[in-house]
Each structure stands twice: as structure tokens, then as C-alpha cells.
Design a protein around this motif. Structure first.
Motif, PDB file in Angstrom:
ATOM      1  N   THR A 203     -47.335   6.554  33.354  1.00 12.37           N
ATOM      2  CA  THR A 203     -47.086   5.922  32.069  1.00 12.37           C
ATOM      3  C   THR A 203     -47.662   6.761  30.940  1.00 12.37           C
ATOM      4  OG1 THR A 203     -47.385   3.884  33.269  1.00 12.37           O
ATOM      5  CG2 THR A 203     -47.162   3.718  30.898  1.00 12.37           C
ATOM      6  N   ARG A 246     -48.150   8.296  11.553  1.00  9.55           N
ATOM      7  CA  ARG A 246     -47.506   7.612  12.675  1.00  9.55           C
ATOM      8  C   ARG A 246     -48.316   7.792  13.958  1.00  9.55           C
ATOM      9  NH1 ARG A 246     -46.219   9.731  17.723  1.00  9.55           N
ATOM     10  NH2 ARG A 246     -45.322   7.973  18.804  1.00  9.55           N
ATOM     11  N   ILE A 248     -51.456   8.343  14.411  1.00 14.22           N
ATOM     12  CA  ILE A 248     -52.694   7.575  14.458  1.00 14.22           C
ATOM     13  C   ILE A 248     -52.416   6.072  14.555  1.00 14.22           C
ATOM     14  CG2 ILE A 248     -54.720   6.944  13.099  1.00 14.22           C
ATOM     15  CD1 ILE A 248     -54.826   9.906  12.269  1.00 14.22           C
ATOM     16  N   ASN A 249     -51.444   5.581  13.787  1.00  8.67           N
ATOM     17  CA  ASN A 249     -51.147   4.146  13.834  1.00  8.67           C
ATOM     18  C   ASN A 249     -50.654   3.705  15.201  1.00  8.67           C
ATOM     19  OD1 ASN A 249     -51.932   3.078  11.422  1.00  8.67           O
ATOM     20  ND2 ASN A 249     -50.005   3.508  10.381  1.00  8.67           N
ATOM     21  N   THR A 250     -49.770   4.491  15.765  1.00  8.21           N
ATOM     22  CA  THR A 250     -49.264   4.136  17.093  1.00  8.21           C
ATOM     23  C   THR A 250     -50.380   4.212  18.130  1.00  8.21           C
ATOM     24  OG1 THR A 250     -47.056   4.907  16.593  1.00  8.21           O
ATOM     25  CG2 THR A 250     -47.629   4.767  18.901  1.00  8.21           C
ATOM     26  N   MET A 252     -53.527   3.970  17.691  1.00 12.18           N
ATOM     27  CA  MET A 252     -54.479   2.881  17.481  1.00 12.18           C
ATOM     28  C   MET A 252     -53.953   1.560  18.048  1.00 12.18           C
ATOM     29  SD  MET A 252     -57.319   3.765  16.238  1.00 12.18           S
ATOM     30  CE  MET A 252     -57.999   2.243  15.592  1.00 12.18           C
ATOM     31  N   SER A 253     -52.671   1.260  17.777  1.00 15.83           N
ATOM     32  CA  SER A 253     -52.104  -0.010  18.245  1.00 15.83           C
ATOM     33  C   SER A 253     -52.220  -0.125  19.766  1.00 15.83           C
ATOM     34  CB  SER A 253     -50.630  -0.138  17.862  1.00 15.83           C
ATOM     35  OG  SER A 253     -50.471   0.068  16.497  1.00 15.83           O
ATOM     36  N   VAL A 254     -51.825   0.958  20.445  1.00 19.28           N
ATOM     37  CA  VAL A 254     -51.873   0.916  21.909  1.00 19.28           C
ATOM     38  C   VAL A 254     -53.319   0.882  22.386  1.00 19.28           C
ATOM     39  CG1 VAL A 254     -51.062   2.003  24.017  1.00 19.28           C
ATOM     40  CG2 VAL A 254     -49.707   2.181  21.963  1.00 19.28           C
ATOM     41  N   ILE A 256     -55.936  -0.353  20.912  1.00 24.31           N
ATOM     42  CA  ILE A 256     -56.530  -1.679  20.713  1.00 24.31           C
ATOM     43  C   ILE A 256     -56.237  -2.575  21.916  1.00 24.31           C
ATOM     44  CG2 ILE A 256     -56.332  -3.820  19.386  1.00 24.31           C
ATOM     45  CD1 ILE A 256     -55.776  -2.047  16.929  1.00 24.31           C
ATOM     46  N   VAL A 257     -54.939  -2.620  22.280  1.00 18.63           N
ATOM     47  CA  VAL A 257     -54.554  -3.476  23.401  1.00 18.63           C
ATOM     48  C   VAL A 257     -55.255  -3.033  24.675  1.00 18.63           C
ATOM     49  CG1 VAL A 257     -52.620  -4.437  24.665  1.00 18.63           C
ATOM     50  CG2 VAL A 257     -52.310  -3.750  22.314  1.00 18.63           C
ATOM     51  N   ILE A 260     -58.936  -3.944  24.782  1.00 21.38           N
ATOM     52  CA  ILE A 260     -59.091  -5.364  25.093  1.00 21.38           C
ATOM     53  C   ILE A 260     -58.839  -5.604  26.583  1.00 21.38           C
ATOM     54  CG2 ILE A 260     -58.053  -7.645  24.735  1.00 21.38           C
ATOM     55  CD1 ILE A 260     -57.660  -6.736  21.786  1.00 21.38           C
ATOM     56  N   LEU A 261     -57.821  -4.956  27.077  1.00 27.73           N
ATOM     57  CA  LEU A 261     -57.485  -5.089  28.493  1.00 27.73           C
ATOM     58  C   LEU A 261     -58.634  -4.570  29.365  1.00 27.73           C
ATOM     59  CD1 LEU A 261     -54.854  -6.058  29.793  1.00 27.73           C
ATOM     60  CD2 LEU A 261     -54.273  -3.678  30.197  1.00 27.73           C
ATOM     61  N   MET A 276     -55.369   4.960  31.043  1.00 31.61           N
ATOM     62  CA  MET A 276     -54.447   4.929  29.904  1.00 31.61           C
ATOM     63  C   MET A 276     -55.151   5.263  28.593  1.00 31.61           C
ATOM     64  SD  MET A 276     -51.239   4.335  30.515  1.00 31.61           S
ATOM     65  CE  MET A 276     -50.700   3.817  28.910  1.00 31.61           C
TER      66      MET A 276
ATOM     67  N   SER B 413     -56.233 -11.748  27.606  1.00 31.08           N
ATOM     68  CA  SER B 413     -56.370 -10.391  27.073  1.00 31.08           C
ATOM     69  C   SER B 413     -55.043  -9.936  26.472  1.00 31.08           C
ATOM     70  CB  SER B 413     -56.876  -9.415  28.135  1.00 31.08           C
ATOM     71  OG  SER B 413     -56.058  -9.442  29.265  1.00 31.08           O
ATOM     72  N   VAL B 421     -52.729  -6.576  17.402  1.00 34.73           N
ATOM     73  CA  VAL B 421     -51.689  -5.627  17.011  1.00 34.73           C
ATOM     74  C   VAL B 421     -50.824  -6.207  15.889  1.00 34.73           C
ATOM     75  CG1 VAL B 421     -49.595  -4.463  17.786  1.00 34.73           C
ATOM     76  CG2 VAL B 421     -51.641  -4.375  19.171  1.00 34.73           C
ATOM     77  N   TYR B 424     -52.802  -5.896  12.784  1.00 37.39           N
ATOM     78  CA  TYR B 424     -52.921  -4.482  12.424  1.00 37.39           C
ATOM     79  C   TYR B 424     -51.664  -4.001  11.703  1.00 37.39           C
ATOM     80  CZ  TYR B 424     -53.867   0.535  13.200  1.00 37.39           C
ATOM     81  OH  TYR B 424     -54.096   1.867  13.050  1.00 37.39           O
ATOM     82  N   ILE B 478     -43.230   1.783  13.507  1.00 40.18           N
ATOM     83  CA  ILE B 478     -44.084   2.684  12.732  1.00 40.18           C
ATOM     84  C   ILE B 478     -43.303   3.944  12.360  1.00 40.18           C
ATOM     85  CG2 ILE B 478     -46.118   4.181  12.859  1.00 40.18           C
ATOM     86  CD1 ILE B 478     -47.503   2.006  14.479  1.00 40.18           C
ATOM     87  N   GLU B 482     -42.730   4.836   8.473  1.00 40.53           N
ATOM     88  CA  GLU B 482     -43.251   6.087   7.913  1.00 40.53           C
ATOM     89  C   GLU B 482     -42.105   6.883   7.269  1.00 40.53           C
ATOM     90  OE1 GLU B 482     -46.352   7.179   7.576  1.00 40.53           O
ATOM     91  OE2 GLU B 482     -47.211   5.404   8.534  1.00 40.53           O
TER      92      GLU B 482
END
Lengths: 307, 568
Positions: A203, A246, A248-250, A252-254, A256-257, A260-261, A276, B413, B421, B424, B478, B482
Motif C-alpha cells: 500500500t 498538496r 503536505i496536506n495529503t 498530513m491527512s493520511v 493523522i488517520v 490515530i490508528l 504505513m 479509531s 480529517v 482538517y 486537495i 490546489e
């Protein structure tokens, strides 16, 4: 307009010499890890060796050393880990790989009997058990290798068709660098090599490639624009900077999840999320400091764009 | 109709279809345990249908048992092999029905493997026991006492030598000679042993005792406690009781190649199916059986349970007509001898044949047999014999408590991750971010609907797949946003910037989705186990993401026609 990254003009390509050092270390480490894992010297999970994994808890507290000492005979090689994130106290994972004692009939009940005997007043309640025969382990290993090879071949072919040769080679090489990087770090911290871990590697390889495709997509576009100025390095730098927001935002989004996981997803998904997380960090780095510099170096040696 | 209206229409249709597909899952998941029980009692048919239409939870999420059996077809002829696996599945299905599991799943894997899933089944021990017994029921005779004693003596001397060697003691010339000569079949073992005994008495006895190693000359037989009472004729039979803790050690000894060489090909050691109580202490029973199968379970019919006169359980049966002659001959020729009832190479009991049996017979269960054991035995006999022996090659048992724990953790979770997200994206891209969030929610909703429609199973790796889908979906928006920002900066109108942003981001979005799809397909077709669950969710999630993140968000942008400013 809220932006996490201001309009940047960072000379990423200029920093590539330092990156080569880091990448070189990661590559060497990754290759060692790859060879060791292929030889079965890594922390192989029972998925690939065959064996027994018992997860359970004792009624009363038990010292981990006592538990280890209790596993005698054929099971003296069993690995015992304390399970801290499970809701029950005194929980342990007992893992016994078949490779340690070939030929012994794999039997989770034998371990359970042994525990019942050694701790007669402190019953061990099994919450999950997993038994895999050595032949199955071998099948799984073969399946996993095929899955990886075919997936890599498919992706390579696709990139080849979608981009030209140089882009294809650079993207694939950089992706391999990223995967080796994760493999190396995971080997150092002795992450268990099991099916979920392979899933995570594949992945992250997909993610890493996506990242490179996005950057290359922009480089290709910018090369059209900058053709007259014949400034290859500038076009590449510009492209990285343009998609930085893009990236950094992408990422960061992944992340974050996944974080948490990693923290709350339970023991099952911990190895997966760790691989991951490393994968996303390394592939972001790889897109900027490996994939793009490969293009620059190639162009510097064999100019093709601005003849 | 314009393209835009078509898109809205298609989306609406998909939403309705999705709602229909997802409805049973929603209904089932929001029911309390009491409500489920009530529905199961009052409308069992509808309840079953609801369960079948809802998203199934994998064993890792709800607990249960997963077993992979290998049918050993190599012992069958080519013709028999063809249908053997199918017939074995049929037998296994019948047996599992006796367990009363809600949704058992028995399927074929490869050429000779059978997967058995018992989701949500909490009594793991019992099911496992039943599955473990899924082998041919056979009747075998016991080896004579004299031969057994002789064999034990041979094994004793070999094991003794082995233990000495393991302890690092070089065998004295006498013991070495003893160990060597026992390999030659025709040597008088007893005489050798006597010789060894005297040699030890005079020379190295103390040495061994100090070390505490193997001063026991008869390591095997000293751990066996003969219990099987002699029959009316006074002939003893080889049945021994073994202390619980000694079983592992004895198994290891018996598995030694040197020992295996001593055991004649026509006999075998076999353990009892369960720990039995003998002389006020409990232990495993060990038998020495003649290998030859005298009679098989497939001729038994009309199985019924009975409380025996001695208080134990008895299983009555009738012999099918085609087996009567054979069984009568067998029992007639072996009156006053024990006949072992062998399940999966373990001895259920070895009752002594009282008289020639023609039509009806009784299996006396072992003394420690509970009513569950008796019922299991009945199920096994009723379902008939398997066409070929089976072996458990993979087993996964997840307790209900761990299942509940992991589903809670996985669910929360996921939920927390999703919320963070969503926030965000909304923070960084404002109203446009909220539009992306709506697309993301659609993505998850459609994904769950597709999984319900396909009857797919949600597993822990599947949850990981959903999370990656979230990542892909977010990445698409995104990329688009952008681009839109860049277009806006060049001074284009809002309308034109949105359109251009979508068009120009498409290539990168498409490429990233296709590469992930390639990965998902490779994982699905060549992976196994948890990898497949992950691949299924990833495949559908990514396919749907292409639609929700690209088309649905665009529809929302397009519905708001006149843009003066864009919150992005």
C-alpha cells in the motif's frame, strides 16, 4: 485563503547532495534488510513460518520471566510479549514458531496444557489463538511474493505507458528506494514480518508512486512552459514547490488517520500503521529528494529535452 | 437534458440504490441485543434474511472460529479423489449443523482444502473438538500384552541411551553396546538389559545419580501405569495411563527415529481422546493398536444416546445390512478382547467385546466422557464417515471478548480519524473543504452499500482499506483545490477556475487511482487471508472515490451557479 505552506521557492534540487548521503544509508540498510528477510533471518511472523500464536490473560498477575521459564520442552523457544493495550490485565501473547523445532506437531493445546500445569491456581484464559501449519506458511509466503511481483510489474507497465521511459524509470527507482527505506527501518526496530506488514508495504508503495506521479505530472507540464528558457533544474524545482502544498496536506491527512490508528486501533493494526506512517514520511521525502534529482542527473548527463 | 442534470440524476439513483443496499445493515447494527433476540424468536426467517443482507463482520471483529482443513487425498485412488473433497464438505456441513451456529460457512479452497468459518460462535473449545474429530471412525484391535511388553522394553533401552546422550554423558561401553545391539532386531533384548543393569550397579550408578539424569533404566515403562482390567479369561491388555505432564515427553520419545524403527509396521501407539480418571488420578490413556482397520463408521446407523448402567454414557447403534456380516465375524472372532473405537487416530474407548454382535451394538464411552462428548460422538457418527482423513492445517480462534474489543477500537479509531480529517480539510479549504467532506462521506456510504450488496465481510484489514480510501479521496480533492487556487491566482473568474482546476487535476487523480487499483487487484488475485479483505475494500473504495471525489463534488459546485467569490 488559509495556506499551510506559503508560496515557496525552495531550491530542493540544490540540496540533493545531502539527500544522496541519507538515501545511500537507507538503501544499504534496506538491501541488508531485504536479504536478511528473504533468508528468513528477520522477525518472521507465524504467517510465514507456521506455528502457534496464543493470546490470553491470567487471572492473577504473573511475572513475564516466570511465564517464559514455564514454557519448557519444545516450547522453550516461544516468544512471550506482554499485551498492554488490551482491556484485560495480565494479558500476554505467546508465539511459537515452527521453524524453531521442525517436525514437532504444532499444537496450541499442548501449550495450553503446559500453562495449566505450571500455573494450576492461576488459570490462563485464551482470547485468541492462531495456528498455521508449515505448509500453509510456505503457501502464504509464495502467494505474498507473487502478489508483490505482479503488483510491481503492473504498476511499472502502467507508468511506462502513461509517461515516457525516463519518468518511468525514475518513478520506479524512487519508489523502490522508499520501500527499501521502510524495510530497513522496520528491520532495525524488528517489526514482525507478517501478512499485514506485506499489505502495508504494498500500500505504501502505491502511495509512494502516486506521490511521484503527481510531481512528475507537474514537471512534465512545466517543461512545456519553460521550454524556451531551457532551464531544466528550474522547472523541476518550480514543480516541487508548486505541488508542495498538496504534498503536505495529503500527507498530513493520511498521517493523522494512521497516527490515530496506531495509538487506538489495537494491537492488530499497530505494525500495519507503523509501516504505513514510515512509508508516507519516506515517500514524501523520496518524491522530492530522490525521484526529481534522478531526472535532473539524467538530464545533466544526457540532455534530451532542450537540444 | 444537460450533462450536469444527468450527473445529478445518476447520483440520486445511486443514493437510492445505496440506501436500499445499506438499510439492512443499518437496521441490524442499530438493534440492541434484546431486540435481536426478540426478532430471532418471533420472526426467525426475516431475521436470517436481515443477517444475510447486512455487512458481515469478519471473525477478527466479532469473534469466532476459522479452520482450514486439508483432505488427505493422496491415500485415495484417482477416481475416489475427485469427489472426496465435495463429499467431505457435505459431511462437515451436516456435522456443523449440530452445533447450531447462525451462519456457518464451509467452502473449498484449492484442490484439497476446506475452509470452515463459524462466525460469532463463542464456545470455541467445543466446536474445535468436533472439528478436530472430523476423521474416519474406525474400529481396531489391540496388540497382545506380551508383544507390547517386549516392545516397551526395547524402546526403554533406546530412550535410556538417548537421554544419556542428550545429557552429555558418554555411554559406558556396556550401555553403548546395549543401545547398538537393540537396533538389530534379533538380539535378545532382555539379556542385554540384564547385562547392562549389572554393569551399572558396579561401575557408574553413583555417577548417574549425582547428575540426576536418566538413572531410570526404564524411562518409558516406568511412566506407564497399566490400568486396563483383565478380561474374564484373565488375559491382560495393553492400555496404560500416563500422567498429564508426561504426555509431551512420551510423544517426543515415540517420535524419535530410533524408536520409530523399533515399532513394527503393523502396530501403532494411540492416545485417548481425552484425559481419563484412573485409580483416583487423571491422565491420558495410551494404547498399542494393531494398525489394520477392522471396521469403519460408515456402516453405523440409528445412533442414539443412552445412560449406561455404570453411570457413564453409551452410544447405541445399528449396523447397516451391508456391514452386518463383517461386524459379526469381527466380534465373533474376538470375544473377550477389547475393540478400540478410534476417532481421528485417538481412542475414544476400548470396550471388551462380550459376545458376537449381529445387528445392534453399543459403544461405551470413556469414564470421563460428559454429555457433550456423547452428543459430539453422536453427531460424528450420524454424519457418517469422511471419505478421506482430514488434517487441520490452519486454525484461527478469536474469543468474543477480543472481537468486541477490536471492533470497538477499530470503529472508534476510524471514526476519530475521519472526524479529524473532515475538520482538517474544512479548516484549510473552508466551504470548498466542506464540499470535499460531503464527497468523502458519500464515498464511505457507497463503499458500505457496495459491501452489503456484495455480501462482503468487513475485517480489521478491511477497516485499514477504508482508511486508505479516505486518504485517496482526500488527496483527489486537495489536488483539485490546489489547482483551483492556482487558476484563481492567474486572475481567471471563479467559474473558469473551478472548471480548469477539475480538468487539469484529472490526469494526476486518474493515475494515482489506477496505480492503487493495480495494487488492489494484484493483492486480491494473488494474496490470501487478511490481504484479500484489504484488497476488496481498497478496490471498491478507490473505484468509488474516483466518482465521489471528482464527480459528486463537481456537481455540488455546479449546482451553485453564480459564483462571485469562492471560499477555498
Amino acid at each position: 485563503m488559509l495556506k499551510i505552506v506559503p508560496d515557496t521557492n525552495i531550491n530542493f534540487i540544490g540540496m540533493r547532495k545531502y539527500a544522496y548521503l541519507l538515501s545511500g544509508v537507507m538503501l544499504v540498510l534496506g538491501l541488508i534488510a531485504f536479504v536478511m528477510t528473504a533468508m528468513g533471518n528477520a522477525n518472521m511472523g507465524i504467517d510465514f513460518t507456521g506455528g502457534v500464536m496464543l493470546k490470553g490473560h491470567f487471572q492473577d498477575p504473573v511475572e513475564i520471566d516466570n511465564l517464559r521459564a514455564a514454557l519448557t520442552g519444545a516450547f522453550s523457544d516461544a516468544a512471550v510479549t506482554e499485551l498492554t493495550d488490551f482491556s484485560k490485565p495480565n494479558a500476554y501473547i505467546i508465539k511459537w514458531k515452527l521453524e524453531a523445532e521442525p517436525g514437532v506437531k504444532q499444537e496450541s493445546s499442548a501449550i495450553k496444557n503446559l500453562l495449566a500445569e505450571k500455573f494450576p491456581t492461576n488459570p490462563f484464559t485464551v482470547i485468541s489463538e492462531h495456528t498455521i501449519g508449515p505448509a500453509v506458511g510456505e503457501d502464504l509466503r509464495r502467494d505474498a511474493i507473487w502478489a508483490v511481483l505482479i503488483s510491481v510489474a503492473g504498476i511499472l507497465g502502467y507508468i511506462w505507458v502513461r509517461f515516457d521511459f525516463r519518468f518511468g524509470v525514475a518513478a520506479t527507482a524512487a519508489t523502490m528506494h522508499d520501500v527499501l527505506g521502510v524495510l530497513g527501518i522496520c528491520y532495525l526496530i524488528s517489526t514482525e514480518f507478517n501478512l499485514l506488514y506485506i499489505t502495508a508495504l504494498l500500500t505504501m508503495a502505491g502511495y509512494s508512486l502516486t506521490d511521484k506521479v503527481v510531481v512528475f505530472d507537474r514537471i512534465r507540464e512545466n517543461l512545456q512552459k519553460y521550454r524556451s528558457r531551457s532551464e531544466f533544474v528550474h522547472a523541476v524545482n518550480r514543480s516541487i514547490n508548486e505541488v508542495l502544498s498538496r504534498t503536505i496536506n495529503t500527507g498530513m491527512s493520511v498521517l493523522i488517520v494512521l497516527i490515530i490508528l496506531f495509538n487506538f486501533g489495537g494491537e492488530v493494526l499497530q505494525g500495519f500503521s507503523l509501516a504505513m506512517i514510515l512509508g508516507i514520511l519516506i515517500s514524501t521525502y523520496g518524491s522530492i529528494f530522490v525521484a526529481s534529482p534522478i531526472m535532473v542527473e539524467w538530464e545533466a548527463r544526457r540532455p534530451s529535452r532542450f537540444k | 437534458m444537460s450533462a450536469q442534470k444527468w450527473r445529478i440524476l445518476i447520483t440520486l439513483v445511486l443514493v437510492v440504490v445505496g440506501l436500499l443496499a445499506f438499510w439492512p445493515t443499518f437496521k441490524l447494527w442499530t438493534m440492541s441485543d434484546a431486540e435481536r433476540e426478540k426478532m430471532n424468536l418471533e420472526e426467525p426467517g426475516e431475521y436470517l434474511e436481515l443477517q444475510q443482507k447486512a455487512i458481515r463482520l469478519g471473525l477478527d471483529l466479532q469473534g469466532g472460529i476459522h479452520v482450514v482443513l486439508k483432505v488427505k487425498t493422496e491415500e485415495l485412488g484417482q477416481e475416489a479423489t475427485a469427489g472426496a473433497v465435495e463429499r467431505a464438505m457435505q459431511v462437515i456441513r451436516t456435522r456443523i449443523d449440530g452445533l447450531g451456529v447462525a451462519e456457518p460457512n464451509v467452502q473449498k479452497q484449492g484442490n484439497d482444502q476446506i475452509i470452515i468459518d463459524l462466525p460469532g460462535y463463542t464456545d470455541a473449545d467445543r466446536a474445535e473438538e468436533l472439528i478436530g474429530q472430523m476423521a474416519v471412525l474406525e474400529f481396531k484391535l489391540l496388540e497382545s500384552h506380551d508383544n507390547a511388553t517386549l516392545l516397551l522394553q526395547k524402546i526403554d533401552s533406546v530412550v535410556h541411551a538417548y537421554e544419556l546422550a542428550k545429557a552429555g554423558i558418554t555411554p559406558t561401553s556396556d550401555t553403548a553396546a546395549a543401545a547398538d545391539t537393540t537396533k538389530a532386531e534379533d538380539v535378545d533384548v532382555l539379556a542385554e538389559l540384564m547385562g547392562k543393569d549389572t554393569a551399572r550397579d558396579t561401575s557408574d550408578f553413583d555417577f548417574d545419580e549425582d547428575l540426576g539424569v536418566s538413572e531410570d533404566l526404564n524411562p518409558l515403562s516406568s511412566r506407564l501405569d497399566q490400568w486396563l482390567s483383565t478380561s474374564q479369561t484373565g488375559t491382560p491388555w495393553p492400555g496404560w495411563s500416563v500422567n498429564r505432564r508426561d504426555r509431551q515427553k512420551i510423544e517426543a520419545w515415540l517420535a524419535l527415529p530410533e524408536v520409530q524403527r523399533l515399532i513394527p509396521v503393523d502396530v501403532q501407539f494411540a492416545w485417548s481422546t481425552r484425559v481419563e480418571m484412573r485409580n483416583q488420578r487423571d491422565g491420558w490413556d495410551l494404547y498399542l493398536l494393531k494398525r489394520k482397520v477392522q471396521f469403519v463408521g460408515k456402516y453405523l446407523e440409528n445412533i442414539s444416546l443412552r445412560r449406561g448402567q455404570m453411570g457413564g454414557h453409551e452410544v447405541d447403534f445399528r449396523i447397516a445390512s451391508e456391514g452386518i456380516g463383517r461386524f459379526a465375524q469381527l466380534t465373533g472372532a474376538n470375544v473377550n478382547k477389547p475393540l478400540a473405537v478410534v476417532l481421528d487416530n485417538a481412542v475414544e474407548s476400548a470396550p471388551i467385546i462380550n459376545s458376537k454382535i449381529r445387528g445392534n451394538g453399543t459403544i461405551t464411552m470413556g469414564g470421563s466422557a460428559t454429555i457433550e462428548d456423547a452428543v459430539n460422538m453422536k453427531i460424528v457418527l450420524e454424519a457418517g464417515a469422511l471419505p478421506a482423513p482430514v488434517e487441520i492445517i490452519e486454525k484461527n480462534v478469536v474469543g468474543a471478548s477480543l472481537g468486541a474489543d477490536s471492533i470497538r477500537k477499530g470503529f472508534y479509531s476510524c471514526l476519530i480519524g475521519l472526524l479529524v480529517v473532515l475538520v482538517y480539510i474544512a479548516v484549510f479549504y473552508r466551504i470548498s473543504g466542506i464540499i470535499a467532506d460531503i464527497g468523502l462521506l458519500f464515498n464511505i456510504f457507497f463503499l458500505l452499500a457496495v459491501m452489503a450488496g456484495l455480501g462482503a465481510t468487513l475485517t480489521m484489514p478491511g477497516i485499514a482499506g477504508i482508511i486508505l480510501t479516505i486518504g485517496m479521496s482526500v488527496d483527489s480533492n486537495i489536488l483539485i483545490f490546489e489547482r483551483i487556487r492556482e487558476e484563481l491566482r492567474t486572475g481567471k473568474t471563479v467559474r473558469a477556475s473551478i472548471d480548469a482546476g477539475y480538468v487539469r487535476a484529472f490526469i494526476a487523480i486518474f493515475d494515482s487511482h489506477v496505480t492503487t487499483l493495480i495494487t488492489a487487484l494484484a493483492l486480491f488475485f494473488f494474496g490470501s487471508g487478511p490481504i484479500r479483505g484489504f484488497a476488496v475494500t481498497l478496490f471498491w473504495g478507490v473505484s468509488i472515490s474516483l466518482y465521489t471525489a471528482y464527480v459528486i463534488t463537481k456537481v455540488i459546485f455546479d449546482v451553485r451557479k453564480a459564483y462571485q467569490k469562492l471560499s477555498i
